[in-house]
Structure formats: C-alpha cells, structure tokens
Motif scaffolding. Structure first.
Motif, PDB file in Angstrom:
ATOM      1  N   LYS A   1      56.562   0.396  15.968  1.00 30.81           N
ATOM      2  CA  LYS A   1      57.131   1.719  15.733  1.00 30.81           C
ATOM      3  C   LYS A   1      58.433   1.607  14.942  1.00 30.81           C
ATOM      4  CE  LYS A   1      55.256   4.168  19.744  1.00 30.81           C
ATOM      5  NZ  LYS A   1      55.579   4.827  21.037  1.00 30.81           N
ATOM      6  N   PRO A   2      58.764   2.623  14.156  1.00 31.43           N
ATOM      7  CA  PRO A   2      60.047   2.590  13.433  1.00 31.43           C
ATOM      8  C   PRO A   2      61.224   2.531  14.397  1.00 31.43           C
ATOM      9  CG  PRO A   2      58.624   4.353  12.613  1.00 31.43           C
ATOM     10  CD  PRO A   2      57.981   3.835  13.865  1.00 31.43           C
TER      11      PRO A   2
ATOM     12  N   PRO B   1      63.563   3.295   9.310  1.00 34.43           N
ATOM     13  CA  PRO B   1      64.054   3.794  10.598  1.00 34.43           C
ATOM     14  C   PRO B   1      64.055   5.316  10.649  1.00 34.43           C
ATOM     15  CG  PRO B   1      65.879   3.020   9.246  1.00 34.43           C
ATOM     16  CD  PRO B   1      64.627   2.620   8.533  1.00 34.43           C
ATOM     17  N   ILE B   2      63.913   5.821  11.856  1.00 36.97           N
ATOM     18  CA  ILE B   2      64.030   7.257  12.097  1.00 36.97           C
ATOM     19  C   ILE B   2      65.485   7.548  12.441  1.00 36.97           C
ATOM     20  CG2 ILE B   2      63.331   9.169  13.585  1.00 36.97           C
ATOM     21  CD1 ILE B   2      60.673   7.756  13.982  1.00 36.97           C
TER      22      ILE B   2
ATOM     23  N   VAL C   1      64.638   3.561  15.902  1.00 41.20           N
ATOM     24  CA  VAL C   1      65.347   4.836  16.019  1.00 41.20           C
ATOM     25  C   VAL C   1      66.846   4.569  15.977  1.00 41.20           C
ATOM     26  CG1 VAL C   1      65.759   6.873  17.434  1.00 41.20           C
ATOM     27  CG2 VAL C   1      63.471   5.864  17.349  1.00 41.20           C
TER      28      VAL C   1
ATOM     29  N   HIS D   1      68.408   9.817  13.767  1.00 42.31           N
ATOM     30  CA  HIS D   1      68.808  10.971  14.567  1.00 42.31           C
ATOM     31  C   HIS D   1      70.297  11.193  14.341  1.00 42.31           C
ATOM     32  CE1 HIS D   1      65.264  10.657  17.652  1.00 42.31           C
ATOM     33  NE2 HIS D   1      64.894  11.016  16.444  1.00 42.31           N
TER      34      HIS D   1
END
Length: 366
Positions: free
Chosen positions: A103-104, A328-329, A106, A331
């Motif tokens: 998964k990317p 990356p994600i 975060v 936030h």
C-alpha cells in the motif's frame, strides 16, 4: 536463500502450476470452468496468488487464495503441476500482510497559515493419506490428503479422455472444453491434483469464503499456467476476458517480469522493490523449517482474468530493475489563523490601551 526438501521423484522437472479449475458435481471455482446444475450458479471472483521462487534449488512454492460466491454446498477444482506437489495449508492473513505491504505510504503534513473565514465561506465546497492403488482406465492415484478443508487427490493420466472418464465417474465436470484444456498438460506428463471442498455449514452457503492452499514442487522455471478453457475466457471479441482481478505476488532474488511464449504480459506492475521483512510477511506460507529473509517482491495485477492466452505465463528477471513504489498519500492538516481574529485582537488591544490612558488622565489629583 532456502533449502527446500526434495519434493518429487516422478518424471522430468518441467514448469509450474495452474489454478484453472474444473468443478466437482458440475460446479466450478475461479480460474476454471463453471458448469453448475440447473438453477445453480458459481460466481467467478478475484484471485490472489503467491509464488516464492528459489532459483538455487529449482523449487516453487505456490499459494492460492480465491473468493467464491455460490450457494452450493460443495465444489472443487483441478490443478495441473509439472511434478508431484507437496501440499500444505497457508494462513489467510498471509495475503492480508502482502496487500498491506504494497500500500502507498501515508504521510501527514501539518502547517499553519493565515486565512479569512469570510472569503473561505464564499468558496466552500470547491475543494495426507497414503497413495491408493488405483490404476483403472489409465489414471493413477499418486497421493491423497486432507488439506485446508479440501480432499485432495493427486493423479497421473495417460490421455485426456481417460482422465475425463475418471472425473465423470466421480462427479467432476468433464465437458469437452475441459478435456481440450487439460490435453497439453497430460501430454507433458504433468500431475493433476483434484480438490473437493465442502462448505462449513452442511447445505449452507460458501459465499465470500476464502481458502489458501500451498503447493510446493520442483520446476526448471517459475510459471503460472495461464491457459483456461475456451468457455471461461469471456465473450468480448476484443479480449476483455472475464473481468475479475488476478493479483500475483512474486518473491525471488530479482525484480520479475512475466511473458507468454516471449510476448510480455500486459499486467500492471503495482509494486516492485527489495524488502528485508519477507520473513515476517511470508510467515506460515512456506513449508515447516523453511524461511526467507530478504529479496524482491513484485506484484502484478491483471483485471481481465480469466482470458485467452496462447501459452502459459513464465517469469524471468525484468529488463528494468528500477523499483516501482506507489506515490505516498498526503494528508494535509492545516491550522488557519483567521485575519478577522487578528483584527479583532488588535482592535481590542487598542481599546484597552485607550481606556487605561483615559483612566489615568481623569483620575483624582493629589
């Protein structure tokens, strides 16, 4: 890297394993040939595969987890392998760990800025058992075992018609397209493992159930037999296939690439990188006493499964060794200091100063 046990003494070492399946009692799982009884259905769902390849010993560990959507109480599938497989169970969490690993990342970014409540309100919303002595009809039972909720029987056949008769006599699907699909594997002297699964609740539903089975065997080159019966390849003439997702996690010494007889596999490489935590990621997925610490993890995704292919899928070193890591994600957490608040504080400060000055000026004189 690993020291796998000797697995097979039957026939020459060839290539790898299929998960293309024929159903028990005319029923089928994914990567196979659905042929349910009248009024019944089996929905082909997504499939996840783990291939751990040890080039030094020529051993492949093949783990398969599939989703089934059916209300039938019993179904099964047929799996060809180039040599006699060693069967074992694998924890369902194995694929959950692998999925989480790719998964990317975060990343949380925090910042403080000036803004205006008035202006932003105006723009709001724009953002095993011993082998049985069965040698009838040109089909021989090499091994029987209960594994991961399946009754597994490893077979050796002389010709596809004899195999079809054997399957039919025991309640398996044996339609013509299945016979044609299995013909090249019988000709190549592959072993055929028939799995039969009973749902946890007698007469209940197997919808959404997931089962992971490991098959370890010797092979000259890692392979996923991609060919499926012609009636399972989708009806779209453009070759859209069945529309399910096939995800393959490949673990080896190098970044991997797949090909069909020299033609590159057009699957998406969702992830490829060297990892030092494979021991934890693969826990329970290898035979007892075997482990792997570091290596490359390459993940392929094919959203057209099952589909036509003129050859089986072979894996080799990728020509491009660059890692593939999803971005990356981000936030972003913002703390806004409103301009209106700054003005109000400044005005209040001015009023306080003026009040205090006026108090001093009008106070009692000595």
């Amino acid at each position: 890297m690993m020291s796998p046990r000797h697995i097979d003494s039957y026939g020459p070492i060839a290539t790898l394993i299929v998960v293309a399946a024929c159903l028990v009692q005319g029923i089928c799982s994914d990567a196979c040939c659905p042929a349910p009884p009248p009024g019944a259905s089996v929905q082909i769902a997504d499939q996840e595969i783990l291939i751990v390849w040890d080039a030094d010993s020529g051993t492949e560990h093949f783990v398969r987890r599939a989703s089934f959507s059916t209300r039938l109480a019993s179904f099964g599938f047929l799996v060809p392998t180039p040599t006699l497989p060693e069967l074992g169970e694998a924890p369902d969490a194995l694929f959950d760990r692998l999925s989480d690993a790719i998964k990317p990342q975060v990343v949380t970014e925090r910042r403080t800025r000036l803004g205006s409540f008035l202006l932003e309100s105006m723009t709001l919303g724009t953002r095993s058992a011993a082998p049985a002595a069965d040698r009838s009809g040109g089909v021989r039972i090499l091994h029987q075992q209960r594994v991961a909720g399946y009754d597994a029987v490893v077979l050796d056949a002389d010709d596809p018609e004899a195999l079809a008769r054997w399957l039919q006599e025991r309640g398996y699907d044996s339609r013509p397209t299945l016979v044609e699909w299995v013909r090249p594997y019988v000709a190549a002297k592959w072993k055929l493992t028939a799995f039969k699964l009973a749902a946890p609740d007698a007469g209940g539903s197997a919808a959404g159930a997931r089962y992971a089975v490991r098959m370890s065997f010797r092979t000259e080159k890692p392979l996923f037999p991609f060919r499926t019966p012609t009636d399972q390849q989708g009806s779209d003439p453009a070759g859209a296939g069945g529309g399910a997702l096939l995800r393959v996690f490949f673990v080896g010494d190098v970044k991997a690439a797949g090909s069909f007889g020299g033609k590159p596999w057009d699957a998406t490489v969702a992830y490829a990188d060297r990892r030092s935590d494979l021991g934890a990621l693969l826990a329970g997925g290898l035979p007892a006493g075997e482990s792997i610490g570091s290596g490359w993890l390459t993940t392929f995704e094919d959203g057209r499964w099952p589909r036509a292919a003129g050859d089986d899928l072979y894996f080799d070193a990728a020509p491009d060794a660059a890692p593939v890591v999803p971005p990356p994600i981000i936030h972003r957490l913002e703390t806004m200091i409103p301009i209106e608040g700054i003005g109000a504080v400044a005005l209040l400060a001015v009023l306080v100063v003026r009040w205090r000055w006026a108090t001093r000026s009008t106070g009692p004189r000595p």
